[in-house]
Design an enzyme around this catalytic site. Structure first.
Site, PDB file in Angstrom:
ATOM      1  CB  CYS A   2      -0.865   0.072   0.633  1.00  0.00           C
ATOM      2  SG  CYS A   2      -2.126  -1.121   1.461  1.00  0.00           S
ATOM      3  CG  HIS A 511      16.436 -37.840  -2.484  1.00  0.00           C
ATOM      4  ND1 HIS A 511      16.765 -39.139  -2.269  1.00  0.00           N
ATOM      5  CD2 HIS A 511      17.834 -37.468  -3.078  1.00  0.00           C
ATOM      6  CE1 HIS A 511      18.591 -39.481  -2.179  1.00  0.00           C
ATOM      7  NE2 HIS A 511      18.593 -38.461  -2.739  1.00  0.00           N
ATOM      8  CE  LYS A 610      11.186  -3.756  -7.438  1.00  0.00           C
ATOM      9  NZ  LYS A 610      11.501  -4.354  -8.727  1.00  0.00           N
TER      10      LYS A 610
HETATM   11  O1  M6R Z   1      12.842  -5.511  -1.317  1.00  0.00           O
HETATM   12  P1  M6R Z   1      13.375  -7.070  -1.621  1.00  0.00           P
HETATM   13  O2  M6R Z   1      14.755  -7.298  -2.206  1.00  0.00           O
HETATM   14  O3  M6R Z   1      13.664  -7.148   0.079  1.00  0.00           O
HETATM   15  O4  M6R Z   1      11.982  -7.310  -1.417  1.00  0.00           O
HETATM   16  C1  M6R Z   1      12.094  -8.941  -0.878  1.00  0.00           C
HETATM   17  C2  M6R Z   1      10.553  -9.571  -2.105  1.00  0.00           C
HETATM   18  O5  M6R Z   1       9.734  -9.388  -1.796  1.00  0.00           O
HETATM   19  C3  M6R Z   1      11.090  -9.800  -3.672  1.00  0.00           C
HETATM   20  O6  M6R Z   1      12.608 -10.378  -4.445  1.00  0.00           O
HETATM   21  C4  M6R Z   1      10.069 -10.193  -4.609  1.00  0.00           C
HETATM   22  O7  M6R Z   1      10.722 -12.063  -4.413  1.00  0.00           O
HETATM   23  C5  M6R Z   1      10.144 -10.605  -6.129  1.00  0.00           C
HETATM   24  N1  M6R Z   1       8.714  -9.635  -6.786  1.00  0.00           N
HETATM   25  C6  M6R Z   1      10.863 -11.321  -6.554  1.00  0.00           C
HETATM   26  O8  M6R Z   1      10.745 -10.348  -7.896  1.00  0.00           O
END
Ligand code: M6R
Length: 615
Positions: A2, A511, A610
Site C-alpha cells: 500500500c 528423492h 514490489k
Molecule cells: O525489496 P526486497 O528485496 O526485500 O523484496 C523481497 C521480495 O519481496 C522480492 O524479491 C520478491 O520476491 C520479488 N517479487 C521477486 O521478483
C-alpha cells in the site's frame, strides 16, 4: 505494501495525488482512492483495480479537482478484505468528518472493532483501516483536536501503520503518524507533501523529513510540527533527497522488466566502480566499517532476506564460505524472526533487500541489533528504513527498479556479494585462493561485456518461450553455486506467467520430484563447467529417461552430450563461480518472453507488490 500520499498547498491536490500514486503503484494495485478537501467539504473518489480506473472517474469531476488544494490518497495491496471499491481507501467514520488513509496492518483490529461496535460505530468495509478511522474519530469526540485524537488512538493500536488523516473541522492540516511503515514529509515552499516513498514527491521537492517510529505530526501549508511518542514537540532533521527527479520511462521497451534486464551490464559496472580497479588490486569497500582485526574475529555470518534477495544471499553463502572461510547461514527473514537465533558481537549479519522496506527483513534486523552483531545492509535504496538500521551500508545503486519482478537488483546484489566475499578474504589475509581471485576479478571486470554479448541476440530465447509457453508446470534444476539460480529462475517464471515452476537441487530430483516427470513436464537444467557438471548431466539423463522435455543452459555442452537435450541455450564462457550472473539473465528472459507471449501483465503481476511492508 500500500502507498499513501498527502498534499497541502496551492496546487491542484488531485494532480499531485494522482502523480504521486502513479509512482507508488509498485506498492500495490488492487484499488486506489483520493479524498479532496475544500473548506469543510471533503469529496472521496475510489476505484477498484489499477490507478487508471480512478483517473477515469476523476475526469468527470473537474470542478472538485480544480478547487481542492488539500488531499490524501492511497494505492492498495489488499490485506483485510477483497480488493473491492468498498474496501478501497480513504475510509471514514460514521459522521464522515474524519477521513483516513493507511499503510500497514492493525493487528488488534478485531478487538478494537468489537469495542467500537458496542459504542455504536457501524462498519461498511472489511478493512482494519476503517477500524482506525472510527477509533481516531472516537478519540476526536473527547478532545475536538485531530492531533490529540491521533496521539491517543495510536497508543491503542497494535501493529504497523503510516497514517494520513484529515478532518472537516480542521481544514488547514493533515495529521500523520508512523510506526513500522515508511513515511516521508516532503518540505516545499508554501506547500508540503507526504508519501510512503520519495519517487512520489521528488518532482516537487528535494527536501524531506523522515518520520521515526512513534512520531505524530501536523502538516500545514507553511509549517510542519512533529511530536515524539511522549507527545512532546521534537525536531527532525531536514534531509536532502538522494536522487534527482528521474523520468521513469520504459525507454522504448515494451515493459519495465525487459528494460531492467537490459540495464544489467551498466548495473555491474556501477557496482564495481571504485571497488574493483584492476585484477591485481585489492577490493576497496570503504562502506564496510569493521576493522581488519574485527573481521578476523567474525565466527559466523547470517544472511537474512526474502524472495529474490534471499536467492542472492544463497549465492553469497557459497562464495563467502569458500573465500573468507566463515560459516554462513542463509534464512528467509520471515523464519528467522520466529525462533531463538544465536548471534553475538562476533556475528556478521547481512540483510539484503532491493527496497529496504521488506517488513520481515526489517524485523529480523531489529531483533539482531540487540545482540551487538555487526549489521551490513545491501540495498538498492540508501534512503530506506533498513539502510537506517545498518552499521555498514552497501548501496547497490541499480537505479529505480519498477517492474515487480526483481532482475537488475538481483544482479547488483550478486556482484556486491562477490565484492564482499573477496574483501573479507583479503582483510583476513587468506592467501589460499590468490590466483583464483586474480582470475575472478578479471572476469568481473569483463562481465559487463559478456552481459551485453548475451543480450545482443535473444531470438533463441524468444523461440523457446513460444515453444514452452503452453506447459502448465516447469522444473528448474542445478547444483552447487547455481542451485539458487534454479530457485530464482522458477520464481521469475511463476510470478509473472503463473506457470507452476519449482527449482530443485538436481541431486534432489530422484528423492521425490522425479515422480512428476513425464512428457508434459519441461526440465530446465543449468550445467556450467565445474565440479558438478557431470553430476547434473547424470540428473538430466534421469529426467530424459522419464520423457521430460529437457532444456540445457550452459556455457559449454560437449558434442557427445548435446543429443540429450531438446533445446540448448549457450551463454558466454564463464567460470563456474561467476556463472550465476550470466545464467540468471537467460532465465529472466525466458520468464519474460513466456509471460509476454501469454499476454500477462508482466510489470504488475496479480496479487503481488514490489515492496512488501507487512509481515
Ligand atoms: O525489496 P526486497 O528485496 O526485500 O523484496 C523481497 C521480495 O519481496 C522480492 O524479491 C520478491 O520476491 C520479488 N517479487 C521477486 O521478483
Amino acid at each position: 505494501m500500500c502507498g499513501i500520499i498527502g498534499y497541502i498547498g496551492d496546487r491542484k491536490a488531485s494532480e499531485v495525488l494522482i502523480s504521486g500514486l502513479s509512482h507508488l503503484e509498485y506498492r500495490g494495485y488492487d484499488s486506489s482512492g483520493v479524498a479532496l478537501m475544500k473548506g469543510s467539504d471533503v469529496q472521496i473518489f475510489k476505484a477498484q483495480g489499477k490507478l487508471n480506473n480512478l483517473i477515469e472517474i476523476l475526469k468527470d469531476k473537474q470542478d472538485t479537482c480544480s478547487n481542492a488544494h488539500i488531499g490524501i490518497g492511497h494505492i492498495r495491496w489488499a490485506t483485510h478484505g477483497l480488493p473491492t471499491t468498498i474496501n478501497a481507501h480513504p475510509h471514514t467514520c460514521d459522521c464522515k468528518n474524519l477521513t483516513l488513509v493507511h499503510n500497514g496492518i492493525i493487528e488488534n483490529y478485531q478487538e478494537l472493532k468489537e469495542e467500537l461496535t458496542t459504542l455504536g460505530c457501524h462498519f461498511v468495509s472489511q478493512t482494519d483501516t476503517e477500524v482506525a478511522a472510527h477509533l481516531i474519530a472516537h478519540e476526536y469526540g473527547k478532545t475536538k483536536n485531530l492531533l490529540k485524537a491521533m496521539q491517543s488512538a495510536v497508543k491503542k493500536i497494535k501493529g504497523a501503520f503510516a497514517f494520513c488523516a484529515i478532518h472537516k473541522n480542521e481544514p488547514d492540516r493533515i495529521v500523520v503518524a508512523k510506526r513500522n511503515a515508511p513515511l516521508v514529509i516532503g518540505v516545499g515552499q508554501d506547500e508540503n507533501f507526504i508519501a510512503s516513498d520519495i519517487p512520489a514527491i521528488i518532482e516537487y521537492t528535494k527536501k524531506a523529513i523522515y518520520l521515526s517510529d512513534g512520531q505524530v505530526g501536523i502538516v500545514k501549508k507553511n509549517s510542519i510540527e512533529i511530536y515524539d511518542e511522549n507527545d512532546l514537540v521534537t525536531q527532525n532533521k531536514i534531509e536532502n533527497l538522494p536522487f534527482e527527479a528521474i523520468a521513469i520511462s520504459k525507454m522504448g521497451y515494451k515493459h519495465f522488466m525487459l528494460k531492467e534486464i537490459h540495464e544489467q551490464s551498466d548495473v555491474v559496472r556501477n557496482v564495481l566502480s571504485g571497488k574493483l580497479l584492476s585484477h591485481d588490486d585489492k577490493i576497496r569497500l570503504e562502506e564496510f566499517k569493521l576493522t581488519p582485526e574485527k573481521i578476523k574475529k567474525i565466527q559466523r555470518v547470517q544472511i537474512v532476506a526474502c524472495g529474490t534477495s534471499l536467492h542472492a544471499g544463497m549465492v553469497g553463502k557459497y562464495i563467502i564460505e569458500k573465500y573468507a572461510g566463515i560459516p554462513v547461514d542463509v534464512e528467509p527473514s520471515s523464519e528467522y524472526i520466529y525462533r531463538e537465533t544465536i548471534a553475538d558481537e562476533n556475528t556478521l549479519v547481512i540483510g539484503i533487500s532491493q527496497s529496504g522496506e521488506t517488513a520481515d527483513t526489517i524485523t529480523a534486523i531489529k531483533q539482531v541489533k540487540e545482540k551487538n552483531s555487526h549489521i551490513i545492509i545491501i540495498t538498492n535504496r540508501a534512503d530506506s528504513t533498513m539502510a537506517r538500521l545498518a552499521d555498514s551500508l552497501l548501496p547497490v545503486s541499480a537505479g529505480i527498479e519498477v517492474s515487480v519482478a526483481a532482475t537488475k537488483s538481483y544482479m547488483a546484489q550478486l556482484i556486491s556479494l562477490y565484492m564482499l566475499a573477496i574483501y573479507l578474504m583479503e582483510q583476513k589475509g587468506i592467501e589460499k585462493y590468490n590466483d583464483e581471485i586474480v582470475n575472478l576479478k578479471q572476469e568481473l571486470i569483463e562481465l559487463p561485456n559478456k552481459v551485453e554479448a548475451l543480450l545482443e541476440n535473444t531470438d533463441n530465447i524468444k523461440q523457446l518461450a513460444k515453444k514452452y509457453s503452453s506447459y502448465k508446470d516447469f522444473i528448474f534444476i542445478a547444483r552447487g553455486i547455481n542451485f539458487p539460480s534454479a530457485l530464482e529462475g522458477a520464481l521469475k517464471l511463476k510470478e509473472i506467467s503463473y506457470i507452476n515452476a519449482t527449482g530443485y537441487g538436481a541431486g534432489e530430483l530422484k528423492h521425490g520430484p522425479i515422480a512428476m516427470l513425464d512428457e508434459n513436464m519441461p526440465v530446465l537444467a543449468i550445467l556450467n563447467r565445474g565440479i558438478v557438471y557431470d553430476k547434473v548431466l547424470s540428473n538430466c539423463e534421469e529426467a530424459k529417461a522419464r520423457q521430460a522435455k529437457l532444456i540445457g543452459v550452459a556455457d559449454y555442452i560437449a558434442s557427445k552430450d548435446k543429443d540429450l537435450f531438446d533445446d540448448i541455450v549457450i551463454i558466454p564462457s564463464v567460470s563456474d563461480t561467476l556463472s550465476p550472473a550470466l545464467n540468471i539473465i537467460v532465465l529472466q528472459l525466458l520468464a519474460y518472453y513466456i509471460a509476454e507471449y501469454l499476454g500477462k501483465d508482466v510489470d504488475q503481476p496479480r496479487n503481488l507488490a514490489k515492496s512488501v511492508t507487512v509481515e
